[in-house]
Scaffold this motif. Structure first.
Motif, mmCIF file in Angstrom:
data_model
loop_
_atom_site.group_PDB
_atom_site.id
_atom_site.type_symbol
_atom_site.label_atom_id
_atom_site.label_comp_id
_atom_site.label_asym_id
_atom_site.label_seq_id
_atom_site.Cartn_x
_atom_site.Cartn_y
_atom_site.Cartn_z
ATOM 1 N N CYS A 68 46.668 51.429 34.112
ATOM 2 C CA CYS A 68 45.284 51.828 33.858
ATOM 3 C C CYS A 68 44.878 53.092 34.588
ATOM 4 N N ASP A 69 45.353 53.260 35.838
ATOM 5 C CA ASP A 69 44.897 54.445 36.577
ATOM 6 C C ASP A 69 45.466 55.721 35.978
ATOM 7 N N GLU A 70 46.580 55.590 35.248
ATOM 8 C CA GLU A 70 47.104 56.770 34.560
ATOM 9 C C GLU A 70 46.353 57.012 33.261
ATOM 10 N N ALA A 71 45.642 55.975 32.770
ATOM 11 C CA ALA A 71 44.877 56.117 31.532
ATOM 12 C C ALA A 71 43.406 56.373 31.834
ATOM 13 N N GLY A 72 43.101 56.726 33.084
ATOM 14 C CA GLY A 72 41.732 57.118 33.406
ATOM 15 C C GLY A 72 40.826 55.999 33.860
ATOM 16 N N GLU A 73 41.348 54.787 34.040
ATOM 17 C CA GLU A 73 40.510 53.707 34.560
ATOM 18 C C GLU A 73 40.950 53.392 35.982
ATOM 19 N N THR A 74 40.069 52.754 36.759
ATOM 20 C CA THR A 74 40.489 52.347 38.092
ATOM 21 C C THR A 74 41.390 51.134 37.938
ATOM 22 N N CYS A 75 42.513 51.142 38.638
ATOM 23 C CA CYS A 75 43.393 49.986 38.595
ATOM 24 C C CYS A 75 43.223 49.235 39.907
ATOM 25 N N GLU A 109 44.075 45.321 50.823
ATOM 26 C CA GLU A 109 42.930 44.421 50.769
ATOM 27 C C GLU A 109 42.557 44.143 49.317
ATOM 28 N N PRO A 110 41.827 43.035 49.087
ATOM 29 C CA PRO A 110 41.424 42.747 47.707
ATOM 30 C C PRO A 110 40.599 43.897 47.129
ATOM 31 N N SER A 111 40.624 44.016 45.820
ATOM 32 C CA SER A 111 39.906 45.093 45.162
ATOM 33 C C SER A 111 39.380 44.589 43.816
ATOM 34 N N ARG A 112 38.265 45.163 43.383
ATOM 35 C CA ARG A 112 37.694 44.728 42.118
ATOM 36 C C ARG A 112 37.392 45.932 41.248
ATOM 37 N N ALA A 113 37.405 45.733 39.940
ATOM 38 C CA ALA A 113 37.017 46.809 39.037
ATOM 39 C C ALA A 113 36.511 46.201 37.743
ATOM 40 N N GLU A 160 35.033 42.943 31.459
ATOM 41 C CA GLU A 160 35.489 41.900 32.366
ATOM 42 C C GLU A 160 35.624 42.467 33.759
ATOM 43 N N GLU A 161 35.360 41.608 34.742
ATOM 44 C CA GLU A 161 35.598 42.035 36.109
ATOM 45 C C GLU A 161 36.985 41.574 36.515
ATOM 46 N N VAL A 162 37.784 42.515 37.002
ATOM 47 C CA VAL A 162 39.152 42.211 37.394
ATOM 48 C C VAL A 162 39.231 42.281 38.918
ATOM 49 N N ALA A 163 39.656 41.189 39.531
ATOM 50 C CA ALA A 163 39.808 41.179 40.982
ATOM 51 C C ALA A 163 41.286 41.049 41.305
ATOM 52 N N ALA A 164 41.786 41.927 42.154
ATOM 53 C CA ALA A 164 43.182 41.852 42.572
ATOM 54 C C ALA A 164 43.247 41.436 44.032
#
Lengths: 437, 350
Positions: A65-72, A82-86, A99-103
């Motif tokens: 996704c980050d290569e396609a212009g979205e935050t990964c 640390e955990p991250s959300r986008a 959708e909210e994606v939490a890693a």
């Protein structure tokens, strides 16, 4: 159970199944190593996804996704540990969806991160495809607003909605209420613009019978009504100074007195305020109390005006037309779409809805032509495409620009795919769209 | 599937971290295999939790629970292979709280239950409305500690000045408390009191207690006269504190505030410093406010702290508290980063 020290391994995918939404474990190479049932059902029609790339399954992208212009969130999680959300727009069985994606990082015994857990939560107040209800949009500014609203909704933190008229402040307030733990309580709105001091007080706090001339009945105030729910004060910047201190006291103590009563009452409410004014400037000018300002602005959410989310215009046109049973974008003449694109919509989404509704009505069952648009829209579009008529001769370059505008407006989906359909390389496609401005 | 014990624990704990509330994994020997941070925060018990028994952690018992009335939900869940919901009184911080426990069975390939995943939902009444600004008053009071006992002993009225959000009301309350006055503390704003209202308020206060009049600059001429009259003649037991965030000397020079009234109040004036004059203390103040809002465990990254130190904070402690609350909502991990701060401080935004 066997010997005393016999420890049975805990089956990981089943732990994932206990999570309320879709969840996957992803390796450092973005390949899925385990997925729960909800994830498989949402993204692959229950087929196994282990071994596939996450971005391919959820976005149908061919690169992360980050290569396609979205935050990964996975990439961010890998970098920070640390955990991250986008907030992402995903393909789901019912179409594209916010959708909210939490890693979350999964460390090994030595503490080094070896894989990631990704948990997905749908955001139901908005739609990334044409919809006749709720918020519609998928532009970065819109998604940012949605992300903030989703984050703050389940808490008790007061929210301040900042936006021009027509951006949907009250609807967002309602959506936040709906996503909160108070959704079973009431949502009580009060428009503070043009309200007199005495009226404001009796509206908000209620009054006893005979408290003032004309108070022939006892009246329950809005604060009392919204006990357990959400109080929404629209145009909070219009509250006169003497009342601001009463509002501050109410926020601080959650206690109030009915007008004409000495008995203090309590109310448990969550406060959401909205304004189109620059409260910070009003504080500097001395027309808004600084202490109240800081109490209200704990969590400001800016609702972007339509001119900052132009990429959502086609979606919004289609939604507005759909609301009238008006079908899809193919009903609109390319020049009509071009004119709508060029118009800045000072009245925001509300104005767009009105313009589209008017156009659809005037066009009847036929194509919506530029002449079905109000004069100000055509005037703002200037000497460009909007004034063109279907049978007018234009240069091929102009025709290409118009066609490209039209294609961009009606095409749903991946831009790479659109470039392919137009017979262009991605590079040329991006250059040409960029030239459109 | 997972050979190494430590690595299994690490993986399971990481998986549990994504559950919104307290969660733990217990095997059929009642040994805890993994817990999440929300569970640790709930139980607040020193020592290792993994490998402890569930009855130790949740009930403070040394032996497994035996009761005729309540069957152990783990036993029930493992026996039936179906999810179980139970309401139990669990021990946390030495107190017992009713909690709803949902247990879900986890099976091996043969379909035997190997462990149960338990999620807890406290049944306490919903969170009370938030206090004014949690954690603010000790910070506000610390700035003027040296003067407090003197002011609490002296019975004369005095003026508290300081920008909005520096904690004038907190300090007034602290002085009231230190004075051991038997009466109550009342706070009213000059911007909502009429001269008549002020007169009756001062008259009713003869029994004692403390009256804190904020926004004293907002009093009209008539109310100032009422105040002056009371100050020159007062013999009652009421302690009067007036507060303002404006420059009264300037107002007196402009003729909108009685100069003699100001002269009367000025000898005992106490000024609360703005936050930007307490930059050295800022790391400590921010950490403290964050701890109050969030509980232990969340910290500011050095970059985030640096941004806070560069921001002028016109709203002082109130604004800092709100900024930290915003940040802790936006932060996804234990560290608050620059991008979690409000846009006006981080310099980000659209």
């Amino acid at each position: 159970m066997g010997a005393r020290n016999d420890r049975r391994d805990v089956p990981l995918p089943q732990v994932l199944d206990c999570l309320p939404g879709p969840a996957v474990v992803i390796g450092m190479d973005y390949r899925i190593t385990a997925a729960n049932r909800a994830y498989r059902e949402q993204f692959s029609g229950a087929a196994d996804v282990v071994g596939r790339h996450c971005f391919q399954v959820s976005h149908r992208y061919s690169a992360p996704c980050d290569e396609a212009g979205e935050t990964c969130p996975v990439a961010r999680c890998r970098d920070s540990g640390e955990p991250s959300r986008a907030l992402h727009v995903h393909f789901t069985p019912t179409g594209e969806q916010h959708e909210e994606v939490a890693a979350h990082p999964i460390p090994d015994a030595s503490g080094a991160v070896t894989s990631f857990l990704e948990v997905i939560q749908p955001i139901r107040i908005a739609s990334a495809r044409p919809s006749d209800e709720g918020f519609v949009g998928r532009s970065p500014a819109f998604n940012r607003m949605l992300e903030l609203a989703t984050r703050v909704a389940p808490t008790e933190v007061p929210v301040l909605l900042l936006g021009e008229s027509g951006t949907g402040k009250e609807r967002l307030a309602q959506a936040i209420h709906g996503m909160s733990g108070r959704s079973t309580g009431r949502f009580v709105p009060l428009d503070c613009s043009g309200i007199t001091e005495s009226l404001f007080e009796s509206e908000l706090f209620g009054h006893e019978k005979g408290a003032f001339t004309g108070a022939s009945q006892r009246k329950t105030g809005l604060v009392e009504t919204c006990d357990g729910g959400t109080l929404f004060l629209d145009e909070v910047g219009d509250i006169p100074l003497p009342l601001q201190v009463k509002l501050l006291r109410l926020i601080e103590t959650r206690a109030f007195r009915r007008v004409g009563s000495t008995e203090p009452r309590k109310s448990d409410f969550r406060l959401i305020c909205a304004t189109h004014r620059d409260l910070g400037r009003m504080v500097e000018d001395g027309t808004f109390r600084r202490d109240l300002f800081h109490r209200l602005s704990a969590f400001p959410i800016r609702l972007p005006p339509l001119r900052e989310r132009r990429e959502d215009v086609p979606l919004l046109i289609e939604s507005a037309a759909g609301r009238l049973g008006g079908g899809d974008l193919s009903r609109f003449h390319p020049d009509t779409l071009a004119a709508l694109h060029a118009y800045p919509f000072p009245g925001n989404v509300r104005e767009l809805q009105n313009v589209v509704a008017r156009g659809c009505l005037l066009a009847g069952a036929g194509t919506v032509l530029p002449e079905h648009l109000p004069d100000e829209v055509l005037a703002a579009a200037g000497g460009g495409a909007a004034q063109a008529r279907p049978n007018e001769i234009v240069t091929l370059a102009e025709a290409e620009r118009r066609y490209l505008r039209w294609a961009l407006a009606i095409y749903r989906g991946d831009r790479r795919e659109l470039a392919r359909r137009l017979g262009l390389t991605e590079r040329t496609f991006y250059r040409k769209t960029h030239e459109l401005g | 599937m997972v050979a190494d014990r430590a690595s299994e624990t690490a993986t399971l704990s990481a998986l549990l971290a994504s559950f919104p509330g307290p969660a733990l994994l217990v095997d059929l020997k009642r040994r805890v295999r993994a817990v999440n941070a929300a569970f640790r925060a709930r139980i607040r018990r020193p020592g290792a939790m993994v490998d402890a028994h569930c009855f130790e952690l949740l009930h403070g018992r040394r032996r497994r629970c035996v009761s005729k009335r309540h069957r152990c939900p783990l036993e029930l869940c493992a026996g039936t292979g179906a999810p179980v919901v139970a309401v139990h009184r669990h021990v946390a911080e030495g107190r017992r709280y009713p909690e709803q426990t949902l247990l879900r069975p986890l099976f091996d390939e043969d379909g035997t239950v190997v462990a149960c995943l338990a999620t807890l939902e406290p049944l306490e009444p919903s969170t009370a409305p938030e206090p004014k600004v949690p954690g603010k008053w000790p910070i506000a009071v610390a700035a003027v500690r040296a003067h407090l006992s003197r002011l609490a002993r002296a019975r004369s009225p005095f003026l508290l000045s300081g920008e909005a959000g520096t904690g004038k009301s907190s300090v007034a309350r602290a002085i009231h408390r230190l004075s051991r006055s038997r009466g109550s503390f009342e706070e009213r704003s000059g911007s909502e009191l009429t001269a008549e209202g002020l007169r009756s308020l001062l008259a009713s206060g003869s029994a004692g207690g403390t009256l804190y009049l904020s926004d004293v600059h907002a009093f009209g001429r008539e109310a100032q006269d009422v105040l002056w009259e009371w100050l020159t003649r007062h013999a009652g037991r009421l302690r009067l504190i007036v507060g303002t965030d404006r420059d009264l000397a300037e107002r007196a020079a402009a003729g909108v505030f009685r100069a003699d009234l100001l002269a009367r109040l000025a000898p005992n004036a106490l000024r609360l410093p703005p936050l930007r004059d307490r930059l050295g203390e800022l790391p400590e103040i921010a950490a403290r406010l964050l701890r109050v809002a969030e509980g232990p465990g969340r910290t500011l990254s050095p970059e985030a702290l640096e941004r806070l130190q560069r921001y002028p904070f016109p709203g002082n402690l109130d604004e800092l508290t709100q900024a930290l609350r915003h940040a802790s909502l936006m932060a996804t991990g234990p560290t608050v980063r620059v991008e979690d701060l409000p846009d006006k401080i981080s310099g980000g935004g659209q």
